[in-house]
Design an enzyme around this catalytic site. Sequence first.
Site, PDB file in Angstrom:
ATOM      1  N   GLY A 104      11.236 106.530 -58.412  1.00 42.82           N
ATOM      2  CA  GLY A 104      12.249 106.869 -57.415  1.00 42.82           C
ATOM      3  C   GLY A 104      11.704 107.765 -56.319  1.00 42.82           C
ATOM      4  O   GLY A 104      10.698 108.466 -56.521  1.00 42.82           O
ATOM      5  N   ASN A 105      12.325 107.725 -55.173  1.00 41.45           N
ATOM      6  CA  ASN A 105      11.944 108.603 -54.062  1.00 41.45           C
ATOM      7  C   ASN A 105      13.089 108.734 -53.076  1.00 41.45           C
ATOM      8  O   ASN A 105      13.966 107.884 -53.016  1.00 41.45           O
ATOM      9  CB  ASN A 105      10.652 108.135 -53.366  1.00 41.45           C
ATOM     10  CG  ASN A 105      10.379 106.671 -53.566  1.00 41.45           C
ATOM     11  OD1 ASN A 105      10.999 105.837 -52.914  1.00 41.45           O
ATOM     12  ND2 ASN A 105       9.500 106.335 -54.514  1.00 41.45           N
ATOM     13  N   THR A 120       4.623 112.348 -54.642  1.00 43.88           N
ATOM     14  CA  THR A 120       4.289 111.379 -55.685  1.00 43.88           C
ATOM     15  C   THR A 120       4.103 112.131 -57.014  1.00 43.88           C
ATOM     16  O   THR A 120       3.845 113.343 -57.032  1.00 43.88           O
ATOM     17  CB  THR A 120       3.014 110.588 -55.288  1.00 43.88           C
ATOM     18  OG1 THR A 120       2.831 109.539 -56.226  1.00 43.88           O
ATOM     19  CG2 THR A 120       1.773 111.470 -55.268  1.00 43.88           C
ATOM     20  N   THR A 149       5.081 110.538 -51.457  1.00 40.48           N
ATOM     21  CA  THR A 149       5.251 109.332 -52.257  1.00 40.48           C
ATOM     22  C   THR A 149       4.622 108.122 -51.557  1.00 40.48           C
ATOM     23  O   THR A 149       4.717 107.991 -50.330  1.00 40.48           O
ATOM     24  CB  THR A 149       6.749 109.058 -52.527  1.00 40.48           C
ATOM     25  OG1 THR A 149       6.881 107.742 -53.060  1.00 40.48           O
ATOM     26  CG2 THR A 149       7.594 109.134 -51.271  1.00 40.48           C
ATOM     27  N   GLU A 151       5.688 105.206 -51.748  1.00 42.92           N
ATOM     28  CA  GLU A 151       6.747 104.278 -51.327  1.00 42.92           C
ATOM     29  C   GLU A 151       7.457 104.710 -50.051  1.00 42.92           C
ATOM     30  O   GLU A 151       8.398 104.056 -49.615  1.00 42.92           O
ATOM     31  CB  GLU A 151       7.736 104.066 -52.484  1.00 42.92           C
ATOM     32  CG  GLU A 151       7.090 103.251 -53.582  1.00 42.92           C
ATOM     33  CD  GLU A 151       8.052 102.828 -54.681  1.00 42.92           C
ATOM     34  OE1 GLU A 151       8.203 101.615 -54.897  1.00 42.92           O
ATOM     35  OE2 GLU A 151       8.630 103.697 -55.326  1.00 42.92           O
ATOM     36  N   HIS A 233      11.987  95.140 -59.538  1.00 40.04           N
ATOM     37  CA  HIS A 233      11.599  96.521 -59.290  1.00 40.04           C
ATOM     38  C   HIS A 233      12.789  97.490 -59.382  1.00 40.04           C
ATOM     39  O   HIS A 233      12.886  98.240 -60.341  1.00 40.04           O
ATOM     40  CB  HIS A 233      10.917  96.600 -57.917  1.00 40.04           C
ATOM     41  CG  HIS A 233      10.362  97.950 -57.583  1.00 40.04           C
ATOM     42  ND1 HIS A 233       9.393  98.146 -56.635  1.00 40.04           N
ATOM     43  CD2 HIS A 233      10.666  99.184 -58.055  1.00 40.04           C
ATOM     44  CE1 HIS A 233       9.102  99.430 -56.560  1.00 40.04           C
ATOM     45  NE2 HIS A 233       9.876 100.085 -57.408  1.00 40.04           N
TER      46      HIS A 233
HETATM   47 ZN   LIG Z   1      10.157 102.115 -57.583  1.00 47.22          ZN
END
Ligand SMILES: [Zn+2]
Length: 347
Positions: A104-105, A120, A149, A151, A233
């Site tokens: 998660g982010n 991260t 992160t 992402e 995902h």
């Molecule tokens: Zn993810």
Amino acid sequence: MRKVITSRDIEALQTTGGDLASLPVDALYTPSAKDALNALGITPAGKTSVGASPSSEPAQPPAERQVTNIESFFNSPEINLLKEKICDIGRRLWERDYVDGNGGNISIRVARDLVLCTPTMVSKGFLKPSDMCFVDLEGNQKAGTRKRTSEILMHLEMMKAQPKAISCVHAHPPHATAFAVARIQPPTCMIPEMEILVGEAPVANYSTPGSKEMGQSVAALVQDHNTILMANHGVVTWGTGVEDAYWKMEIVDAYCRTIVFATQLGTELKTISKDKVRDLLNIKKGMGIPDRRYNLKECELCDNSEWHPGVVCGIPPQKNDETSPTDIQAEELVKTITQMVMNKLKG
Ligand SMILES: [Zn+2]
């Protein structure tokens, strides 16, 4: 004299499909009107804070804001409040089982070329304000000691494609992620809250997490959708603030959980009638939330033709004149035992 807005004014605007986002910024809002707007995640005209967390959302539209001294901005009271808000949202994601491990982010756009985001390799349940990072819109780290992160590239692509996306939240909530693994878009027209605040939640193609391709496949959907399932995902949402983006996560996962339960009840799921769905879409339009279906004909509003709930296996009825091999064996056994008992009695 400043105009006074009451909760009745808000209700009236909702029922007539008026634009709540265009409410005057300098009006006086009664506490119940603030609560009503708060519940809807609306900030009038986006300039005066009447939203969920007035002191923790940026006062100026981020896309218009230029920052010269990045380091002092990063440590300013305004950004420190947002860091705390991200920690709070992270804890709520973790407590609800929406994230696992370091998954998660969370991100919030705070200036034209600056986004505050999570680092991260840290559990979202145990974030500290000092863990946060600043990145520019290309993902280059601009402040913070921890590495941002991987992402974030997806969040940035979303923000570039959708100017209303001030905040993005990505998580792996199990029920909605189950749909993402099955690559099934949840059916629509079943619960009003889902229709108004989320709507259709399409499935974006699978790409490697953290890759630019992942960001591009999600960004292609953000014009019309604020909640996107990421194939195999998880889920990513965007909102006008971090609380707003988080709510979408709660709503989509609760919805998917309900749909999964409902499909087990042995009856076809019923939808809200199309004219009532049109009413919901009118309310949604007034709130400034995008939806692909605004221009569709009423008959097209609830097209769930892609929806294939789990196949229910029934036991086929047996014909009276048919006897299964098991029945024959059992009958033979009963006959043999009866004969043995009879013989014993005779003896
Ligand atoms: Zn993810």
